[in-house]
Design a protein around this motif. Structure first.
Motif, PDB file in Angstrom:
ATOM      1  N   VAL A  31       0.875  -1.179   0.000  1.00  0.00           N
ATOM      2  CA  VAL A  31       0.000   0.000   0.000  1.00  0.00           C
ATOM      3  C   VAL A  31       0.907   1.222   0.000  1.00  0.00           C
ATOM      4  O   VAL A  31       1.626   1.480   0.974  1.00  0.00           O
ATOM      5  N   LEU A  32       0.906   1.937  -1.116  1.00  0.00           N
ATOM      6  CA  LEU A  32       1.839   3.065  -1.263  1.00  0.00           C
ATOM      7  C   LEU A  32       1.096   4.368  -1.545  1.00  0.00           C
ATOM      8  O   LEU A  32      -0.087   4.366  -1.906  1.00  0.00           O
ATOM      9  N   GLY A  33       1.809   5.460  -1.372  1.00  0.00           N
ATOM     10  CA  GLY A  33       1.237   6.798  -1.557  1.00  0.00           C
ATOM     11  C   GLY A  33       2.037   7.779  -0.732  1.00  0.00           C
ATOM     12  O   GLY A  33       2.780   7.376   0.182  1.00  0.00           O
ATOM     13  N   GLY A  34       1.904   9.045  -1.026  1.00  0.00           N
ATOM     14  CA  GLY A  34       2.666  10.060  -0.297  1.00  0.00           C
ATOM     15  C   GLY A  34       2.278  10.112   1.175  1.00  0.00           C
ATOM     16  O   GLY A  34       1.259   9.531   1.581  1.00  0.00           O
ATOM     17  N   PRO A  35       3.079  10.829   1.971  1.00  0.00           N
ATOM     18  CA  PRO A  35       2.755  10.971   3.387  1.00  0.00           C
ATOM     19  C   PRO A  35       1.413  11.690   3.543  1.00  0.00           C
ATOM     20  O   PRO A  35       1.198  12.743   2.952  1.00  0.00           O
ATOM     21  N   GLY A  36       0.504  11.067   4.281  1.00  0.00           N
ATOM     22  CA  GLY A  36      -0.810  11.682   4.511  1.00  0.00           C
ATOM     23  C   GLY A  36      -1.818  11.405   3.401  1.00  0.00           C
ATOM     24  O   GLY A  36      -2.916  11.962   3.405  1.00  0.00           O
ATOM     25  N   ALA A  37      -1.503  10.512   2.486  1.00  0.00           N
ATOM     26  CA  ALA A  37      -2.431  10.221   1.377  1.00  0.00           C
ATOM     27  C   ALA A  37      -3.656   9.446   1.867  1.00  0.00           C
ATOM     28  O   ALA A  37      -4.671   9.379   1.163  1.00  0.00           O
ATOM     29  N   GLY A  38      -3.527   8.846   3.040  1.00  0.00           N
ATOM     30  CA  GLY A  38      -4.662   8.096   3.592  1.00  0.00           C
ATOM     31  C   GLY A  38      -4.470   6.584   3.568  1.00  0.00           C
ATOM     32  O   GLY A  38      -5.445   5.831   3.659  1.00  0.00           O
ATOM     33  N   LYS A  39      -3.229   6.132   3.520  1.00  0.00           N
ATOM     34  CA  LYS A  39      -2.938   4.696   3.453  1.00  0.00           C
ATOM     35  C   LYS A  39      -3.461   3.959   4.702  1.00  0.00           C
ATOM     36  O   LYS A  39      -4.171   2.959   4.581  1.00  0.00           O
ATOM     37  N   GLY A  40      -3.077   4.492   5.858  1.00  0.00           N
ATOM     38  CA  GLY A  40      -3.469   3.838   7.111  1.00  0.00           C
ATOM     39  C   GLY A  40      -4.994   3.795   7.256  1.00  0.00           C
ATOM     40  O   GLY A  40      -5.560   2.769   7.650  1.00  0.00           O
ATOM     41  N   THR A  41      -5.647   4.891   6.900  1.00  0.00           N
ATOM     42  CA  THR A  41      -7.105   4.994   7.019  1.00  0.00           C
ATOM     43  C   THR A  41      -7.784   3.927   6.155  1.00  0.00           C
ATOM     44  O   THR A  41      -8.687   3.224   6.610  1.00  0.00           O
ATOM     45  N   GLN A  42      -7.314   3.777   4.927  1.00  0.00           N
ATOM     46  CA  GLN A  42      -7.944   2.813   4.015  1.00  0.00           C
ATOM     47  C   GLN A  42      -7.570   1.381   4.374  1.00  0.00           C
ATOM     48  O   GLN A  42      -8.383   0.460   4.163  1.00  0.00           O
ATOM     49  N   PHE A  49      -1.628 -10.173   3.623  1.00  0.00           N
ATOM     50  CA  PHE A  49      -0.933  -9.066   4.299  1.00  0.00           C
ATOM     51  C   PHE A  49      -1.029  -7.773   3.504  1.00  0.00           C
ATOM     52  O   PHE A  49      -0.820  -7.773   2.280  1.00  0.00           O
ATOM     53  N   LEU A  50      -1.303  -6.695   4.230  1.00  0.00           N
ATOM     54  CA  LEU A  50      -1.190  -5.346   3.644  1.00  0.00           C
ATOM     55  C   LEU A  50       0.112  -4.765   4.168  1.00  0.00           C
ATOM     56  O   LEU A  50       0.253  -4.551   5.378  1.00  0.00           O
ATOM     57  N   ILE A  51       1.062  -4.568   3.303  1.00  0.00           N
ATOM     58  CA  ILE A  51       2.344  -3.981   3.717  1.00  0.00           C
ATOM     59  C   ILE A  51       2.235  -2.482   3.406  1.00  0.00           C
ATOM     60  O   ILE A  51       2.338  -2.076   2.253  1.00  0.00           O
ATOM     61  N   ASP A  52       2.018  -1.712   4.454  1.00  0.00           N
ATOM     62  CA  ASP A  52       1.680  -0.285   4.321  1.00  0.00           C
ATOM     63  C   ASP A  52       2.945   0.594   4.421  1.00  0.00           C
ATOM     64  O   ASP A  52       3.703   0.494   5.385  1.00  0.00           O
ATOM     65  N   GLY A  53       3.137   1.429   3.408  1.00  0.00           N
ATOM     66  CA  GLY A  53       4.272   2.368   3.437  1.00  0.00           C
ATOM     67  C   GLY A  53       5.603   1.697   3.124  1.00  0.00           C
ATOM     68  O   GLY A  53       6.667   2.195   3.516  1.00  0.00           O
ATOM     69  N   PHE A  54       5.544   0.612   2.405  1.00  0.00           N
ATOM     70  CA  PHE A  54       6.750  -0.145   2.030  1.00  0.00           C
ATOM     71  C   PHE A  54       6.438  -0.901   0.750  1.00  0.00           C
ATOM     72  O   PHE A  54       5.320  -1.409   0.621  1.00  0.00           O
ATOM     73  N   PRO A  55       7.367  -1.059  -0.184  1.00  0.00           N
ATOM     74  CA  PRO A  55       8.736  -0.539  -0.213  1.00  0.00           C
ATOM     75  C   PRO A  55       8.769   0.928  -0.647  1.00  0.00           C
ATOM     76  O   PRO A  55       8.011   1.352  -1.504  1.00  0.00           O
ATOM     77  N   ARG A  56       9.694   1.649  -0.060  1.00  0.00           N
ATOM     78  CA  ARG A  56       9.811   3.080  -0.349  1.00  0.00           C
ATOM     79  C   ARG A  56      11.015   3.378  -1.225  1.00  0.00           C
ATOM     80  O   ARG A  56      11.315   4.529  -1.504  1.00  0.00           O
TER      81      ARG A  56
END
Ligand SMILES: Nc1ncnc2c1ncn2[C@@H]1O[C@H](COP(=O)(O)OP(=O)(O)OP(=O)(O)O)[C@@H](O)[C@H]1O
Ligand SMILES: O=c1ccn([C@@H]2O[C@H](COP(=O)(O)O)[C@@H](O)[C@H]2O)c(=O)[nH]1
Length: 309
Positions: free
Chosen positions: A115-126, A199-206
């Motif tokens: 799960v990728l996207g810029g900081p604050g894009a809403g990854k954790g929320t979704q 698994f949802l790997i959130d904010g990785f790979p960067r």
């Protein structure tokens, strides 16, 4: 050398002659006087060869000859060494191709989405919505790093703290190990009746090298969910979150640095997976529910396709 000596001797005995073509040389007049012919015998002792009094530069010529042969031998040697090195490198490369690491988890048994996207894009929320509806285990790389930073006795605590505040990417060995351990622990804790592991790997790979390492050594992903959001929207969300989050990087200085890292280092990861047709891109600037309705239907469709269920 012998030839050079002879040539020089000829020049010394007939000055000027060697420099002119024979047709221009003065004709030699032969006389009958005995002294005119060269004397072959003498009562004078012969001078030893090495004591030659000639002006011929023997030493420099020998030095040049030796240096030349030395250089040639050196070049031949270098070339041989280079050829051996190229051969060894080719062999090493073919061995590497044969013994490519096997991922720790079998992608036929374990589903991984990045799960990728810029900081604050809403990854954790979704991600929270996806966990609820699809039985995913949510692993946020940022959360794992923050937990490691706080863990008493961690040798990486100070390093992680600095990297996060500066919006930089923590060395991948740390993050990959944290993710792999968390996946292992989650699988070990599973009950047989549980949903097949997802698994949802959130904010990785960067970073591209992180992606390659994880795909090769841990588990290749099925696809990537990319939350696409303009910077001004993300900035406003982060500053708002910063009022209560207590995060050391939810301040304007860190946010700017994180944006820069995202554009320069993390976007290439999304581009890389997009080339393989593995990216689901979602407009993340819309309200939470609107974003999720797209995500939900697309993830359901792709899981069916990729998991074959
Ligand atoms: N679609 C949305 N519309 C408005 N606000 C949102 C939306 N999605 C998330 N938010 C809010 O924006 C903030 C950032 O969201 P979230 O923490 O989910 O982002 P993130 O991509 O996980 O961030 P980070 O990468 O920094 O961890 C939160 O305060 C969240 O409530
Ligand atoms: O793979 C990763 C993920 C995160 N980081 C560092 O953590 C912060 C915060 O990450 P969030 O996903 O926003 O919670 C990030 O800016 C990086 O400094 C990392 O190094 N590697």
């Amino acid at each position: 050398m012998q030839l050079a000596r002879q040539l020089l001797k000829a020049r010394i005995s007939a000055p000027g002659a060697a420099l002119k073509p024979s047709c221009l040389r003065p004709t030699t007049i032969r006389t009958a006087t005995p002294t005119a012919s060269p004397r072959l015998y003498s009562t004078k002792p012969k001078e030893p060869l090495h004591k030659s009094k000639s002006n011929f530069p023997v030493v420099p010529l020998v030095a040049i000859f030796l240096a030349g042969s030395g250089a040639f031998a050196y070049m031949v040697n270098q070339r041989k060494e280079l050829e051996q090195k190229v051969k060894a490198a080719k062999e090493a490369e073919s061995i590497k191709q044969v013994v490519k690491p096997t991922p720790f988890f079998n992608p036929k048994e374990v589903t991984v989405l990045y799960v990728l996207g810029g900081p604050g894009a809403g990854k954790g929320t979704q991600c929270a919505n996806l966990v609820r509806d699809f039985g995913f285990v949510h692993l946020s790389a940022g959360d794992l790093l923050r937990a490691e930073q706080e863990r008493p006795g961690s040798q990486f605590g100070e390093l992680i703290k600095t990297y996060i505040r500066e919006g930089k990417i923590v060395p991948m060995e740390v993050t990959v190990a944290l993710l792999q351990n968390a996946m292992k622990a989650s699988l070990e804790a599973r009950k047989p009746a549980d949903h097949p592991p997802r698994f949802l790997i959130d904010g990785f790979p960067r970073q591209v090298d992180q992606a390659i390492k994880f795909e090769e050594e841990v588990c290749p992903c099925k696809f990537v969910v990319f939350f696409d959001c303009p910077e001004d929207v993300m900035e406003a969300r982060l500053l708002n979150r910063g009022k209560t989050s207590g995060r050391s990087d939810d301040n304007i200085e860190s946010i700017k640095k994180r944006f820069k890292t995202f554009v320069n280092t993390s976007m290439p990861v999304i581009d890389m997976f997009a080339k393989d047709g593995k990216v689901l891109s979602v407009n993340a600037a819309a309200p939470v529910e609107t974003v999720y309705s797209t995500v939900k239907s697309e993830v359901a469709r792709l899981l069916k396709e990729k998991e074959g269920k």
